[in-house]
Design a protein around this motif. Structure first.
Motif, short mmCIF file in Angstrom:
data_model
loop_
_atom_site.label_atom_id
_atom_site.label_comp_id
_atom_site.label_asym_id
_atom_site.label_seq_id
_atom_site.Cartn_x
_atom_site.Cartn_y
_atom_site.Cartn_z
N ASN A 90 -71.16 36.44 2.04
CA ASN A 90 -72.05 37.29 1.87
C ASN A 90 -71.32 38.75 1.79
O ASN A 90 -72.15 39.53 1.81
N THR A 91 -70.44 38.58 1.13
CA THR A 91 -69.14 40.49 1.47
C THR A 91 -69.22 40.28 -0.03
O THR A 91 -68.88 38.50 -0.37
N ASP A 92 -69.18 41.16 -0.80
CA ASP A 92 -68.83 41.05 -1.47
C ASP A 92 -67.49 41.62 -1.64
O ASP A 92 -67.00 41.94 -1.05
N VAL A 93 -66.65 41.16 -2.62
CA VAL A 93 -64.95 41.38 -2.53
C VAL A 93 -65.19 42.66 -2.55
O VAL A 93 -63.63 42.97 -2.04
N SER A 94 -65.28 43.31 -3.67
CA SER A 94 -65.62 45.25 -3.56
C SER A 94 -65.54 45.89 -1.77
O SER A 94 -65.07 46.96 -1.98
N GLU A 95 -66.51 45.01 -1.78
CA GLU A 95 -66.54 45.89 -0.52
C GLU A 95 -64.98 45.47 1.19
O GLU A 95 -64.80 46.17 2.62
N VAL A 96 -63.98 45.11 0.73
CA VAL A 96 -62.84 44.28 1.73
C VAL A 96 -62.21 45.86 1.59
O VAL A 96 -61.80 46.66 0.71
N TRP A 97 -61.94 46.09 2.55
CA TRP A 97 -60.26 47.33 2.75
C TRP A 97 -59.89 46.63 1.94
O TRP A 97 -58.33 46.12 2.60
N GLY A 98 -59.73 48.19 0.94
CA GLY A 98 -57.77 48.47 0.42
C GLY A 98 -58.30 47.16 -1.28
O GLY A 98 -57.77 46.70 -1.98
N VAL A 99 -59.66 47.11 -1.69
CA VAL A 99 -60.16 46.20 -2.98
C VAL A 99 -61.29 47.24 -3.37
O VAL A 99 -61.59 47.61 -2.93
N GLY A 100 -59.82 48.02 -4.56
CA GLY A 100 -60.45 49.44 -5.37
C GLY A 100 -61.53 49.00 -5.96
O GLY A 100 -61.84 47.21 -6.28
N ARG A 101 -61.94 49.48 -7.14
CA ARG A 101 -63.21 48.57 -8.02
C ARG A 101 -61.78 48.59 -9.14
O ARG A 101 -62.68 48.34 -10.12
N LYS A 102 -60.43 49.46 -9.17
CA LYS A 102 -59.69 48.67 -10.80
C LYS A 102 -59.30 46.99 -9.99
O LYS A 102 -59.29 46.01 -10.65
N MET A 103 -59.08 46.81 -8.77
CA MET A 103 -58.25 45.38 -8.05
C MET A 103 -59.66 44.71 -8.34
O MET A 103 -59.36 43.76 -8.50
N LYS A 104 -61.11 45.14 -8.53
CA LYS A 104 -62.34 44.56 -7.95
C LYS A 104 -62.39 43.99 -9.92
O LYS A 104 -62.76 42.42 -9.67
N LEU A 105 -61.98 44.42 -10.55
CA LEU A 105 -62.23 44.06 -11.60
C LEU A 105 -61.55 43.23 -12.27
O LEU A 105 -61.54 41.75 -13.25
N HIS A 106 -60.29 43.08 -11.98
CA HIS A 106 -59.04 41.56 -12.01
C HIS A 106 -58.96 40.59 -11.37
O HIS A 106 -59.50 39.59 -11.49
#
Length: 335
Positions: A90-106
């Motif tokens: 229930n947590t979007d990957v963008s909320e993970v520590w160290g995952v930024g906006r650009k990494m989320k797209l990848h």
């Protein structure tokens, strides 16, 4: 913010980027509730407490404690596998520590949408495709501790500096002064983490809550000629860019500079004929930081940064610096 984590047979407590070993404590939920109650009683500040097997999971648990504070009471313990899986799903990957906006797209392109997807992803594939940082993040989400107790945070992928003006500004020159001032601070953060910047975003806006004032907000992204940490080049890019978005006739209340597409030296590849930052610029920035580190921030600064601007933030209610300023020490009169 407050959270804790358990590593195998050990226990750790995390307090705003500081971790402490809590080995031997059994009632971790009770400890979390007691800490939360004591902080609230002593400071009046509600905090979230997260307990988990790794640092990254601890951050995630803390996020869930704040997000579901009414249901959890501000304490989330995900040392239990069932609870941990629920949080990951229930947590979007963008909320993970160290995952930024650009990494989320990848990661989205690979079908990795949630923290659970990242935990189940092949770590070696992530390492080869991205970096060792994202590999460690995936392993930590899966329950394998990869970060040491005192290991520094990964470099930020974006750096922002924005402030409200102390008064409304209608002319362009003081707005440029403000942008130069904010860029000075943003570039200090950039060099402190050893990164280079490829793009700069500049934004300005009016006040949004006064019905008597006309509303306007705009921003522009500028590509830099090469990845840089040179405050002179960054400042020139910012103050030149604002010419394209400034509109006369408005009362501006805020400006913002954001450093984008950050990278570490040696982690980017340009074509054979691309220009790179001159070695002289790197040496100048090193001297700049050394002087300001020894004699105080702002001792040496860009010429476009004023000493005491009349547009600066209002600080009449600012707390006194009793422990760091000699001129603000408490005085006691004995009668």
């Amino acid at each position: 913010m407050l959270c804790g984590y358990v590593h195998s047979s050990q226990s750790f407590l995390y307090i705003d980027e500081a971790f402490a070993d809590l080995t031997g404590i059994d009632d971790l939920d009770g400890l979390g509730r007691r800490i939360r109650a004591q902080v609230l009683r002593g400071t009046g500040i509600p905090v979230g407490v997260g307990i988990a097997p790794t640092k990254t999971l601890a951050k995630l648990a803390n996020h869930m404690a704040k997000r579901l504070q009414a249901q959890t009471g501000g304490v989330v313990n995900i040392t239990n596998q069932v609870k941990r899986d629920w949080v990951l799903r229930n947590t979007d990957v963008s909320e993970v520590w160290g995952v930024g906006r650009k990494m989320k797209l990848h990661l989205d392109a690979l079908g990795i949408k949630t923290a659970m997807d990242l935990a189940k992803a092949d770590p070696w594939t992530l390492r080869k495709k991205f970096s060792i940082v994202i590999e460690k993040t995936a392993r930590e989400l899966a329950g394998t501790s990869c970060l040491e107790l005192d290991e520094p945070d990964p470099p930020k992928q974006e750096i922002c500096c924005s402030r409200m003006f102390g008064k409304r500004l209608t002319e362009l020159p003081p707005i440029k002064e403000a942008l130069a001032t904010y860029m000075m601070r943003a570039s200090e953060k950039l060099r402190a983490q050893g990164s280079l910047c490829k793009k700069v975003r500049v934004c300005i806006r009016t006040g949004m809550f006064n019905p008597e004032e006309a509303k306007y907000a705009n921003g522009v992204v500028v590509d830099l000629p090469y990845p840089t940490d040179d405050v002179r080049l960054l400042t020139k890019a910012a103050v030149d860019a604002v010419d394209h978005i400034y509109r006369p006739g408005f009362k501006y209340s805020k400006a913002e500079v954001m450093l984008l597409n950050l990278c570490q030296p040696g982690e980017y590849t340009d074509d054979l004929f691309a220009v790179s930052q001159p070695a002289e610029a790197t040496r100048v920035m090193t001297v700049l930081d050394q002087i300001n580190g020894r004699w105080g921030r702002g001792t040496l600064r860009s010429a476009s940064v004023p000493t005491n601007p009349d547009w600066g933030m209002r600080r009449e209610m600012m707390s006194q610096s009793y422990t760091t300023r000699l001129d603000q020490l408490w005085t006691i009169s004995c009668k």
